[in-house]
Scaffold this active site. Structure first.
Site, PDB file in Angstrom:
ATOM      1  N   SER A 518       0.847  -1.186   0.000  1.00  0.00           N
ATOM      2  CA  SER A 518       0.000   0.000   0.000  1.00  0.00           C
ATOM      3  C   SER A 518       0.883   1.235   0.000  1.00  0.00           C
ATOM      4  O   SER A 518       2.090   1.169   0.236  1.00  0.00           O
ATOM      5  CB  SER A 518      -0.913   0.003   1.230  1.00  0.00           C
ATOM      6  OG  SER A 518      -0.148  -0.009   2.423  1.00  0.00           O
ATOM      7  N   ASP A 642       9.767  -1.452 -17.289  1.00  0.00           N
ATOM      8  CA  ASP A 642       8.323  -1.335 -17.014  1.00  0.00           C
ATOM      9  C   ASP A 642       7.856   0.093 -17.266  1.00  0.00           C
ATOM     10  O   ASP A 642       7.053   0.637 -16.517  1.00  0.00           O
ATOM     11  CB  ASP A 642       8.023  -1.753 -15.577  1.00  0.00           C
ATOM     12  CG  ASP A 642       6.537  -2.034 -15.353  1.00  0.00           C
ATOM     13  OD1 ASP A 642       5.786  -2.107 -16.352  1.00  0.00           O
ATOM     14  OD2 ASP A 642       6.125  -2.163 -14.192  1.00  0.00           O
TER      15      ASP A 642
END
Length: 873
Positions: A518, A642
């Site tokens: 998170s 990425d």
């Protein structure tokens, strides 16, 4: 119950919100709120802090609820006391009446929402007016009344009336009515509301004296016919009383003999006069009335009615053949039969059921030259004067075969040609529409839709104010150090100088949550005592091992080496201690990016609840920023692996930074890296050589940059929509590429296609890409960037210090801040798909260049350009 002021905090009221049981009694095993409900009364303008305590749950996402709605206050802090004990604080620095209500905490566990019991917050202050004196108009010396009402708390509330500068009557309990016997001049009235907290003064109302109105203005006459006319006017001063009617007097001119008097209800301030004589001069004047009387009449306005249109028709139409045209004759209208002042005649001729032309003549003869003698000819005539054309004569038909002599007058026949043409036109239109829809459907089936719909949940951007820092270490906690997490000595050395003690920052609300961890907002205390808003990225408490920690912290070590305005810079790392010998939770501290990730921002601009325009110049700037950051990374021998819009962050100044280096690698020798097994990769952003052989170079990052450019131009659409991950390689090896978006410049799309060249070494470098994009943007610089609609009312921060770290992301008025921030949060869905790496080779760095076999295979990927459908590379 009453709340006593603390001697240590004379202006801070602390409320302990301790809920002993959830509303329905359905408490998850081991999880509970502690405390009991409470009722609090506090004076308006005072600070209040509410808190609730939750035990038995790690890393909860607690929400504050007020009267059933989520509280969007900027002052919220969530502090872990220990691993499964959290305290949430809600601060209201200056309470208002609107803050009164029921408050409670809510947490979601196992799909169920659990709620604590409620706290009642009652805000007391000086009286608040619900009814105030209003401006009115009254008749001279006529009685009237005024109303005033106010409420607490606290009660009771007493009303005192003022007339001008003098008090009137005795104090009265709210609500109060003041009865006035009458006045003969304008007078001001107001009231005061008193309670134990003080007094409030109402607005001052002015009572005016009614009078007779003034005459209307701008009387005009329009739409005049032979018998009717429309009269329009603007009302004058109404005497402070509503006008109920206006009177119109119409008279013939020049003798002024009155013809009629008309009374018109108002509004509207217009009236249609009927029954007038044709060709006659008239005058009209207007007066208006209210309850006090009537205004004087206006000056007269003159107008003339039109003539009557002719009522007779020409008779006995006949035609004589003449070369080169026809001479048409008919019987004229006798002057003593009509009094309509005949001006002439209008003749109209028709062929193929279409009017071919018309002419106006003074006498009863016309010479027709522009007609086709090989087609039937239809002729009609009417009498003409200034009022218009009278009735048409009977149709006269001259058939084509009779052109050379005879003539007759058959009935007007019907042709089916227009009907047939209409049917044919409808059929052609229907077929064309069907073909268009079919073509569009085929495109959607092949490439799919980028998104069905994205519905913003309205969740606001997360804000808080940290009142203090907390030391969360206890006697049961083992000190969290780099030595205690089991990482390699090399990684310890890299991170040692960026390790931040967890006591130096305070966690705020959650910004986002994913499968493995998170991100929370936080305040970091700096060495000089000031605070910096940061984002804290952490792994979930229940999914990691020492290997997970090492991989997580390697990303931080990678970022430590970066120092570029368009590359996210590491602030530090921290470790949260946990009891019972469990591994600490690693946390990476990063700069706080106001507008979140670029993909969510692009989606919000296109399909958020409040879409906004992103000019092409702004989109090009995003591309230039990313290219600049990637140019820096490639110069440092880093490959990202990425690169995508979702992994680029947007700060408050609309600058883009490359981020998320979880898959990045540094190349110490050679120019490529071979991916090992068990890594998840974003298939639709991978280059051909990466899909085929797990080879990653700066050239493969260039391929991903081309896909990122396509994402930016399409405002966040999904690349290769409708094509499965397993089909991507075959799709690309066949020569297919992403199609040119409708609004994409040719130069920009050409750059994308160069990024997708099958031969890696023939792709442009990031330096070339940045330079080319800057040139394209420079050619568009005729429109000043100061006029860029994107920069209208963004970041309307009134305060930027830690005392009020509110964040606004507005593209309109301030009321839209939370809506837009919620739409952006709702758009961050990580909607792309991953597959496992196809090969399971060792995850090592090879110190060699592509072998000959690989180069030959790459060359075999060359393909012929497709030219069908939309433009493709």
């Amino acid at each position: 119950m009453e709340l006593r002021r603390s001697m240590a905090l004379p202006r801070l009221l602390l409320l302990g919100l301790w809920a002993a049981a959830l509303r329905d009694g359905a408490v998850a095993a081991g999880m509970k709120f502690t405390g009991s409900p409470i009722k609090l009364k506090v004076s308006q303008g005072q600070p209040v802090k509410l808190n609730c305590s939750l035990e038995g749950m790690e890393d909860p996402e607690m929400l504050w609820i007020k009267d059933g709605a989520v509280v969007q206050s900027v002052d919220q802090v969530y502090i872990p006391v220990d691993e499964d004990h959290w305290i949430g604080f809600l601060s209201l620095k200056s309470v208002e009446r609107t803050d009164s209500g029921k408050y409670w905490c809510q947490v979601e566990n196992g799909g169920k929402k659990e709620e604590s019991q409620q706290v009642w917050l009652i805000v007391e202050g000086v009286p608040y007016f619900t009814v105030e004196p209003e401006d009115v108009s009254v008749s001279p010396n006529a009685p009237f009344h005024m109303a005033c009402a106010a409420v607490g708390p606290p009660e009771p509330v007493t009303i005192v009336w003022w007339m001008g500068d003098s008090r009137v009557g005795l104090p009265d309990i709210s609500p109060s009515i003041l009865n006035v016997s009458g006045i003969n001049q304008s007078t001001m009235f107001s009231c005061e509301a008193h309670n134990v907290k003080g007094l409030s003064s109402s607005r001052t109302a002015t009572v005016q004296i009614k009078a007779m109105p003034l005459p209307p203005l701008n009387v005009t006459v329009s739409q005049v016919t032979s018998s009717n006319a429309s009269v329009v006017w603007v009302p004058g001063f109404d005497g402070r009383a509503p006008l109920h009617s206006c009177t119109l007097q119409v008279a013939e001119s020049p003798d002024g003999q009155e013809v009629s008097t008309e009374v018109a209800p108002v509004p509207p301030f217009a009236y249609g006069v009927q029954g007038l004589k044709h060709s006659t001069n008239y005058s009209v004047r207007v007066q208006c009335s209210n309850e006090m009387g009537s205004s004087p009449f206006t000056e007269r306005v003159y107008f003339q009615t039109l003539e009557l249109a002719p009522s007779s028709t020409p008779q006995n139409i006949h035609v004589i053949q003449r070369d080169p045209g026809l001479v048409l004759e008919w019987e004229g209208v006798a002057p003593d039969v009509l009094k309509e002042n005949v001006l002439g005649y209008r003749l109209e001729w028709i062929q193929d059921n279409v009017t071919q032309g018309e002419m106006i003549v003074q006498d009863t003869k016309a010479n027709l030259t522009t007609w086709n003698p090989l087609k039937d000819l239809i002729i009609r005539v009417c009498v003409l004067n200034s009022a218009g054309c009278g009735p048409w004569s009977d149709l006269f038909l001259l058939e084509a075969q009779e052109v050379m002599g005879g003539q007759r007058q058959p009935p007007y026949g019907t042709s089916w040609v227009p009907v047939a043409l209409g049917i044919l036109t409808a059929l052609v239109t229907a077929v064309a529409l069907a073909l268009i829809l079919l073509r569009k459907r085929r495109k959607e089936t092949r490439f799919g839709h980028a998104f069905g719909s994205v519905v913003g949940r309205g969740d606001p951007a997360v804000h808080f104010r940290a009142a203090r820092s907390f030391n969360r270490e206890g006697p049961e906690l083992i000190e969290a150090t780099l030595e205690s997490v089991g990482i390699s000595d090399e990684l310890k050395t890299k991170l040692k100088d960026v390790l931040i003690q967890e006591q130096q920052f305070t966690l705020g609300r959650m910004l986002g949550k994913g499968e493995f961890g998170s991100v929370r907002e936080a305040l970091l205390k700096l060495d000089d005592g000031s605070f910096q808003k940061v984002a804290v990225k952490m792994l979930k408490a229940d999914i990691f091992t020492s290997t997970d920690i090492e991989e997580f912290l390697r990303e931080a070590a990678c970022m430590k080496e970066f120092d570029h305005p368009h590359v996210t810079k590491l602030i530090g790392v921290s470790l949260r201690s946990r009891p019972k010998g469990r591994l600490p939770i690693p946390m990476v501290i990063l700069p706080f990016m106001k507008h979140g990730d670029l993909h969510a921002f692009l989606l919000m601009s296109r399909i958020g609840e409040n879409p906004f325009n992103l000019p092409l110049q702004t989109l090009l700037k995003f591309m230039i920023d990313i290219a600049s950051g990637m140019e820096y990374l490639s110069s440092k021998n880093f490959i990202h692996r990425d690169l995508a819009a979702r992994n680029c962050m947007l700060d408050e100044n609309m600058n883009v930074s490359v981020a998320d280096f979880g898959l990045s690698k540094k190349i110490y020798s050679g120019d490529y890296y071979r991916q090992g097994c068990a890594s998840k990769l974003p298939v639709k952003w991978l280059a051909l050589e990466s899909l085929a052989d797990n080879l990653y170079t700066t050239h493969s990052d260039v391929w991903a940059f081309g896909v990122t450019m396509w994402e930016i131009v399409t405002r966040g659409q999904t690349p290769y929509a409708g094509i499965e991950n397993a089909e991507i390689y075959n799709y690309l090896i066949s020569g297919n590429r992403l199609k040119q978006p409708p609004e994409c410049l040719e130069d920009v799309y050409d750059l994308m296609c160069r990024c997708w060249h099958p031969e890696p070494k023939l792709r442009p470098s990031f330096g070339v890409l940045r330079s080319q994009l800057e040139m394209i943007r420079g050619r568009m610089s005729t429109l000043s960037l100061s006029q860029d609609p994107l920069y209208v009312n963004i970041g309307k921060d009134k305060e930027s210090s830690v005392s009020d770290p509110a964040v606004h992301t507005s593209f309109g008025n301030t009321d839209g801040d939370e809506t837009i921030a919620g739409a952006a949060a709702a758009a961050i869905t990580s909607d792309y798909r991953y597959i496992m790496s196809p090969l399971c080779l060792g995850d090592d760095v090879e110190g060699e260049r592509h072998p000959e076999g690989q180069e030959g295979e790459n060359k075999s990927l060359l393909y012929e350009l497709e030219t069908e459908g939309e433009k493709s590379c």
